[in-house]
Enzyme design. Structure first.
Site, PDB file in Angstrom:
ATOM      1  N   ASP A  13      45.655 -19.000 -17.443  1.00 43.30           N
ATOM      2  CA  ASP A  13      45.803 -20.200 -16.859  1.00 43.30           C
ATOM      3  C   ASP A  13      47.360 -20.534 -17.101  1.00 43.30           C
ATOM      4  OD1 ASP A  13      45.506 -23.071 -17.383  1.00 43.30           O
ATOM      5  OD2 ASP A  13      43.457 -22.815 -18.018  1.00 43.30           O
ATOM      6  N   CYS A  53      42.725 -27.458 -13.242  1.00 41.93           N
ATOM      7  CA  CYS A  53      41.866 -26.298 -13.540  1.00 41.93           C
ATOM      8  C   CYS A  53      40.458 -26.353 -13.078  1.00 41.93           C
ATOM      9  CB  CYS A  53      41.841 -26.076 -15.005  1.00 41.93           C
ATOM     10  SG  CYS A  53      41.043 -24.735 -15.818  1.00 41.93           S
ATOM     11  N   ASP A 319      44.273 -19.894 -12.126  1.00 39.40           N
ATOM     12  CA  ASP A 319      43.795 -20.920 -11.724  1.00 39.40           C
ATOM     13  C   ASP A 319      44.747 -21.870 -11.011  1.00 39.40           C
ATOM     14  OD1 ASP A 319      45.105 -21.692 -14.023  1.00 39.40           O
ATOM     15  OD2 ASP A 319      43.314 -22.942 -14.834  1.00 39.40           O
ATOM     16  N   HIS A 320      45.873 -21.729 -11.353  1.00 37.17           N
ATOM     17  CA  HIS A 320      47.095 -22.734 -10.921  1.00 37.17           C
ATOM     18  C   HIS A 320      48.332 -22.583 -11.575  1.00 37.17           C
ATOM     19  CE1 HIS A 320      46.888 -25.083 -14.607  1.00 37.17           C
ATOM     20  NE2 HIS A 320      45.329 -25.328 -14.457  1.00 37.17           N
TER      21      HIS A 320
END
Length: 512
Positions: A13, A53, A319-320
């Site tokens: 994450d 997210c 996710d990013h």
């Protein structure tokens, strides 16, 4: 291909795509991830299709662009009609186990409005079998700590205050809990507990790690693994005022993003952070990454010890990204690469993939490509609605001649969850959107109700100079706007467009 085909999907994450040793990061030390890169394929220009997210994970796990799944922000529901990776893996006999979270709000048309899942920012996407659920509200992790005899503060999140006491904000002080009790250690324990019980049959595990997501504070000894003087300096304008002149949305973030979202004791605006504070924050961020790397070594080591490494497709992604002080920003937001470029490493155990070991792919790839890659690898059917393409050719040293030459991503800047009643720049929520098309030379950012942006990436890789109103670039701006429109037309929802009635009955043209 081996008789047993396992899949390990590791989803970290907020890990930036440029934060990989193999891609030239100047100080990061991640020996276990480096080893996976050397034994697999690394994708240099890999992008998520949406942030934060919830939208990013929706694209990853449905294979859809945000314009199709419409999870435009955290806490926005996912339409129940969409399939996802877990459901498709069930079609071919896998039990999709999950450690971590998907940050999914359920469809209120099929779930009663008083359901507790509507009181948290994210729940679990349907189809998954949780074996270590971070949602809701980190309860399982906090109970794990209590079972170890740890008395938690109020609120429990204060375990992420510095051991030296609060009030420091960006710090290389250690977190108050030892590394054996970190959330990263919890995720690994959940994963290994599950894996020890599934030998002898194919398995599919989504292994999620919360880190290096904030709070940006690492347990000892990872808190002092990096010297703030050695980390890269932020890439930003001379001041937040100068930065904000580029665009109204950027100016809004200069005066609204708060440090409290990134440090348990953070105070003030993110844009007010000094270079020294940003370097300190980055050292802690890299420490969290190195901690995750240690645990990747434990999980992959277990697969090797049990003879499963060469039976398992390993996918490492995120996710990013994270701004980390670049452009005077923290978090995942806006339109800069730092928020959208993410890591992707794939290790295919099959014999035909041996020729690609250590390969670095330069083509643009997107998070929507992960789902069709996994499905093709296990022999499942890729849904027609899926917007992504399988990456398997790259895993066997091939490069498709018709591969995409640009990347696309979207961002919706409406408020959500805690700030759901607020507006941004006085715009209606359905006009708080932007879309990006980017290739190796240029980047075009289109807004619904705000001025566009256009960057010459060769002359201005840091993306400081907006050329959208420069007459010399007018034709290029038009060209990229037309390319974006063509992209949206091509990828409009096609769930049922492959079927047609005919004089002889229903015709299925999906393979045409």
């Amino acid at each position: 291909m081996h008789d047993i085909q396992n899949v390990l999907l590791i989803v970290v994450d907020q890990w930036r795509g440029d934060t990989l040793s193999v891609l030239g990061h100047p100080c990061l030390r991640t020996p276990h991830l480096d080893a996976l890169c050397a034994d697999g394929v690394t994708f240099r220009h890999h992008f998520t299709q949406a942030v934060p997210c919830g939208p990013g994970r929706a694209s990853l796990l449905t294979g859809l662009y945000m314009m199709n799944h419409r999870v435009v922000q955290n806490s926005i529901p996912l339409d129940r009609r969409h399939t996802n990776l877990a459901l498709e893996m069930r079609q071919v006999g896998y039990e999709p186990a999950l450690v971590g979270y998907t940050t999914t709000t359920p469809d209120p048309r099929v779930i009663p409005p008083r359901d507790p899942r509507f009181r948290v920012m994210g729940s679990l996407m349907h189809g998954w079998y949780p074996v270590g659920s971070w949602e809701p509200s980190k309860i399982a992790y906090f109970n794990w700590l209590r079972a170890k005899g740890i008395t938690l503060p109020t609120p429990p999140e204060n375990i992420w205050l510095p051991i030296d006491g609060p009030g420091q904000g960006a710090t290389t002080s250690a977190a108050s809990l030892p590394k054996e009790c970190s959330d990263t250690a919890w995720s690994t324990e959940c994963a290994l507990t599950y894996l020890r019980g599934v030998t002898g049959k194919p398995w599919f595990l989504h292994l999620g790690y919360y880190r290096p997501h904030p709070p940006f504070i690492a347990p000892a000894p990872y808190n002092t693994l990096y010297d703030p003087a050695d980390v890269p300096a932020p890439v930003r304008a001379a001041s937040p005022t100068e930065e904000g002149k580029q665009h109204p949305l950027l100016a809004h973030y200069m005066r609204s993003v708060k440090q409290a979202k990134f440090f348990q004791d953070g105070q003030g605006l993110a844009s007010a952070m000094s270079e020294e504070a940003i370097r300190t924050m980055r050292a802690a961020y890299y420490g969290l990454i190195s901690e995750v790397d240690t645990h990747l070594g434990q999980v992959i080591g277990y697969l090797k010890e049990t003879g499963q490494y060469d039976q398992t497709l390993i996918v490492f992604t995120c996710d990013h990204g994270e701004q980390l002080g670049d452009h005077h920003l923290l978090g995942k937001l806006g339109y800069f690469d730092e928020s959208f470029r993410i890591p992707l490493v794939i290790r295919d155990p099959s014999a035909q993939a041996a020729v690609s070991r250590g390969r670095i792919v330069e083509q643009f790839t997107e998070t929507i490509d992960v789902m069709p890659t996994i499905l093709e690898w296990v022999g499942a059917t890729i849904p027609r609605a899926c917007d992504g393409r399988s990456l398997r050719p790259f895993l066997s040293a091939d490069t498709p001649a018709d591969w995409r030459t640009e990347v696309h991503y979207e961002y919706d800047f409406r408020t959500s969850y805690n700030d759901v009643q607020e507006s941004v720049l006085g715009l209606p929520m359905d006009q708080c959107s932007l879309a990006v098309i980017q290739d190796t030379q240029y980047k075009y950012v289109h807004f619904d109700a705000l001025p566009p942006l256009f960057f010459d990436l060769t002359a201005d890789p840091g993306q400081f100079h907006n050329l959208a109103d420069d007459p010399a670039y007018a034709s290029r701006v038009l060209t990229y706007a037309q390319k974006m429109l063509s992209w949206r037309l091509q990828h409009a929802d096609r769930t049922l467009t492959g079927y047609s009635a005919s004089p002889t009955g229903l015709v299925d043209r999906r393979s045409a």
